[in-house]
Design an enzyme around this catalytic site. Structure first.
Site, PDB file in Angstrom:
ATOM      1  N   ASN A 109       2.191  -5.181  -3.189  1.00 44.62           N
ATOM      2  CA  ASN A 109       0.781  -5.476  -2.904  1.00 44.62           C
ATOM      3  C   ASN A 109       0.021  -4.172  -2.652  1.00 44.62           C
ATOM      4  O   ASN A 109       0.511  -3.290  -1.936  1.00 44.62           O
ATOM      5  CB  ASN A 109       0.724  -6.356  -1.642  1.00 44.62           C
ATOM      6  CG  ASN A 109      -0.621  -6.980  -1.364  1.00 44.62           C
ATOM      7  OD1 ASN A 109      -1.187  -7.647  -2.239  1.00 44.62           O
ATOM      8  ND2 ASN A 109      -1.144  -6.795  -0.160  1.00 44.62           N
ATOM      9  N   HIS A 165     -10.318  -6.197  -2.690  1.00 41.66           N
ATOM     10  CA  HIS A 165     -11.420  -5.913  -1.764  1.00 41.66           C
ATOM     11  C   HIS A 165     -12.496  -5.199  -2.580  1.00 41.66           C
ATOM     12  O   HIS A 165     -12.341  -4.026  -2.921  1.00 41.66           O
ATOM     13  CB  HIS A 165     -10.947  -5.011  -0.621  1.00 41.66           C
ATOM     14  CG  HIS A 165      -9.930  -5.652   0.265  1.00 41.66           C
ATOM     15  ND1 HIS A 165     -10.213  -6.774   1.016  1.00 41.66           N
ATOM     16  CD2 HIS A 165      -8.637  -5.347   0.529  1.00 41.66           C
ATOM     17  CE1 HIS A 165      -9.128  -7.120   1.708  1.00 41.66           C
ATOM     18  NE2 HIS A 165      -8.165  -6.270   1.430  1.00 41.66           N
ATOM     19  N   ASP A 211     -12.255 -10.292  -1.104  1.00 41.93           N
ATOM     20  CA  ASP A 211     -13.562 -10.351  -0.448  1.00 41.93           C
ATOM     21  C   ASP A 211     -14.502  -9.438  -1.223  1.00 41.93           C
ATOM     22  O   ASP A 211     -14.065  -8.454  -1.826  1.00 41.93           O
ATOM     23  CB  ASP A 211     -13.514 -10.028   1.061  1.00 41.93           C
ATOM     24  CG  ASP A 211     -12.781  -8.760   1.435  1.00 41.93           C
ATOM     25  OD1 ASP A 211     -12.565  -7.890   0.564  1.00 41.93           O
ATOM     26  OD2 ASP A 211     -12.423  -8.612   2.620  1.00 41.93           O
ATOM     27  N   GLU A 222      -6.177 -10.675  -1.262  1.00 43.57           N
ATOM     28  CA  GLU A 222      -7.044 -10.415  -0.097  1.00 43.57           C
ATOM     29  C   GLU A 222      -8.516 -10.379  -0.512  1.00 43.57           C
ATOM     30  O   GLU A 222      -9.301  -9.572  -0.017  1.00 43.57           O
ATOM     31  CB  GLU A 222      -6.652  -9.085   0.577  1.00 43.57           C
ATOM     32  CG  GLU A 222      -5.192  -9.028   0.979  1.00 43.57           C
ATOM     33  CD  GLU A 222      -4.786  -7.753   1.715  1.00 43.57           C
ATOM     34  OE1 GLU A 222      -5.683  -6.991   2.137  1.00 43.57           O
ATOM     35  OE2 GLU A 222      -3.576  -7.518   1.857  1.00 43.57           O
ATOM     36  N   GLU A 251       0.804  -1.242   0.000  1.00 50.51           N
ATOM     37  CA  GLU A 251       0.000   0.000   0.000  1.00 50.51           C
ATOM     38  C   GLU A 251       0.828   1.279   0.000  1.00 50.51           C
ATOM     39  O   GLU A 251       0.519   2.236   0.719  1.00 50.51           O
ATOM     40  CB  GLU A 251      -0.968  -0.008   1.207  1.00 50.51           C
ATOM     41  CG  GLU A 251      -1.925  -1.180   1.185  1.00 50.51           C
ATOM     42  CD  GLU A 251      -2.962  -1.160   2.306  1.00 50.51           C
ATOM     43  OE1 GLU A 251      -2.867  -0.304   3.208  1.00 50.51           O
ATOM     44  OE2 GLU A 251      -3.879  -1.999   2.270  1.00 50.51           O
TER      45      GLU A 251
HETATM   46  C1  XIL Z   1      -6.554  -5.984   8.188  1.00 49.44           C
HETATM   47  C2  XIL Z   1      -6.916  -7.124   9.109  1.00 49.44           C
HETATM   48  O1  XIL Z   1      -7.824  -7.973   8.444  1.00 49.44           O
HETATM   49  C3  XIL Z   1      -7.526  -6.597  10.386  1.00 49.44           C
HETATM   50  O2  XIL Z   1      -7.686  -7.647  11.326  1.00 49.44           O
HETATM   51  C4  XIL Z   1      -6.630  -5.508  10.991  1.00 49.44           C
HETATM   52  O3  XIL Z   1      -7.291  -4.939  12.100  1.00 49.44           O
HETATM   53  C5  XIL Z   1      -6.322  -4.436   9.975  1.00 49.44           C
HETATM   54  O4  XIL Z   1      -5.735  -5.034   8.837  1.00 49.44           O
HETATM   55  N1  XIL Z   1      -5.076  -4.422   3.561  1.00 49.44           N
HETATM   56  C6  XIL Z   1      -4.100  -5.258   4.054  1.00 49.44           C
HETATM   57  C7  XIL Z   1      -4.389  -6.106   5.236  1.00 49.44           C
HETATM   58  O5  XIL Z   1      -3.031  -5.358   3.455  1.00 49.44           O
HETATM   59  O6  XIL Z   1      -3.253  -6.308   6.041  1.00 49.44           O
HETATM   60  C8  XIL Z   1      -5.506  -5.552   6.069  1.00 49.44           C
HETATM   61  O7  XIL Z   1      -5.830  -6.495   7.088  1.00 49.44           O
HETATM   62  C9  XIL Z   1      -6.717  -5.237   5.208  1.00 49.44           C
HETATM   63  C10 XIL Z   1      -6.368  -4.213   4.166  1.00 49.44           C
END
Ligand code: XIL
Length: 300
Positions: free
Chosen positions: A171, A208, A238, A236, A128
């Site tokens: 990422n 996401h 969802d 990641e 990020e």
């Molecule tokens: C999130 C986790 O799922 C949570 O439990 C935590 O509180 C915050 O981080 N991008 C990412 C992940 O790269 O590491 C994040 O994970 C979600 C967004």
């Protein structure tokens, strides 16, 4: 095949989940995890605040627990993440001296990647780093502000030496739409790294998504990154409300690109999700397979 992992393996891919170490004692959770997924990402346990809460004081208890679970269950292990502005202890974000921060960053990478050397199939080396919105530039962070934009290159070079067998990924989120300025910024970074021989092997698209799923240009984005000579992973995934069509389309876009090598959902059941109220995963709150699960299994 009758599980996500086995179905993905038919085309040489993995299908993984983010795992919370504290849930490994929940037998319903562990049963689904062990049965369905063949890759594990630590949801939080390998982040800087967990692994180096104070300078040179490394704590690997919770990360090791996840790594041990992966090893004992024959699952691949993704590393997440070495350099990120978030979940970063204040002792790091407060550093103002470049030489100090450079040595702190490189030491962190050396010790964390070194501990799991040979066990991680892919590391999210930098997470990020790009800004949201239209700039296509890096976001402000202690790393950018104190070290300059070259911190990303330095992190990748250090990670390569610390674990030469791991694939090294950049990422990020909101880089799935080819027309987004942020996507173009990351694309230019990867193209530049490949042109100059900076070690990078993969791009992680967090994926996401809102209830509509992936943007229309998603497969184009996956294919264009892959054409730079890197693997692409959905790291990641969802999708709000988990529409079966949205899930199927997302997975199909990956399968349509040979170098899209694996998919991870960010959790197992909806109760495990960081976006829990949106019910974005493939297993419901009771651990049952959702319609989206069947849609994904059909496509794999
Ligand atoms: C999130 C986790 O799922 C949570 O439990 C935590 O509180 C915050 O981080 N991008 C990412 C992940 O790269 O590491 C994040 O994970 C979600 C967004």
């Amino acid at each position: 095949a009758t599980t996500l992992g086995a179905a993905a393996a038919q085309s040489g891919r993995y299908f993984g989940a983010a795992v919370a170490g504290g849930k490994l004692s929940d037998s319903q959770y562990t049963t689904i995890l062990n049965r369905e997924f063949n890759s594990i990402t630590a949801e939080n346990e390998m982040k800087w605040d967990h692994t180096e809460p104070s300078r040179n004081n490394f704590t690997f208890g919770s990360a090791d627990r996840i790594a041990n679970h992966a090893r004992s269950q024959n699952k691949q292990l993704r590393g997440h993440t070495l350099v990120w502005h978030s979940q970063l202890p204040s002792w790091v974000s407060g550093i103002r001296d470049a030489n100090t921060l450079r040595s702190v960053m490189n030491n962190h990478i050396n010790v964390v990647a070194g501990r799991y050397r040979g066990q991680i199939h892919s590391w999210d080396v930098v997470n990020e780093a790009f800004a949201d919105g239209g700039s296509g530039q890096l976001r402000p962070s202690v790393f950018r502000d104190v070290l300059g934009t070259g911190f990303i290159e330095e992190a990748f070079r250090t990670a390569r030496a610390a674990d030469p067998a791991a694939k090294l990924c950049y990422n990020d989120y909101n880089i799935e739409d080819w027309n987004a300025a942020k996507t173009q910024g990351v694309y230019r970074l990867v193209r530049d790294f490949k042109a100059r021989g900076v070690p990078i092997d993969c791009v992680g698209l967090q994926a996401h998504f809102g209830s509509g799923g992936a943007p229309a240009t998603f497969q184009t984005t996956v294919a264009n990154f892959a054409a730079l000579g890197v693997d692409v992973q959905l790291t990641e995934l969802d999708i709000a409300q988990a529409s079966p069509t949205a899930y199927a389309n997302t997975v199909r876009a990956c399968l349509n690109v040979p170098r899209c090598t694996g998919i991870t959902t960010w959790g197992v059941r909806d109760i495990d999700s960081w976006r829990g109220s949106e019910n974005p995963l493939l297993f419901d709150r009771s651990g049952n397979k959702k319609q989206a699960y069947d849609a994904v299994l059909n496509v794999l």
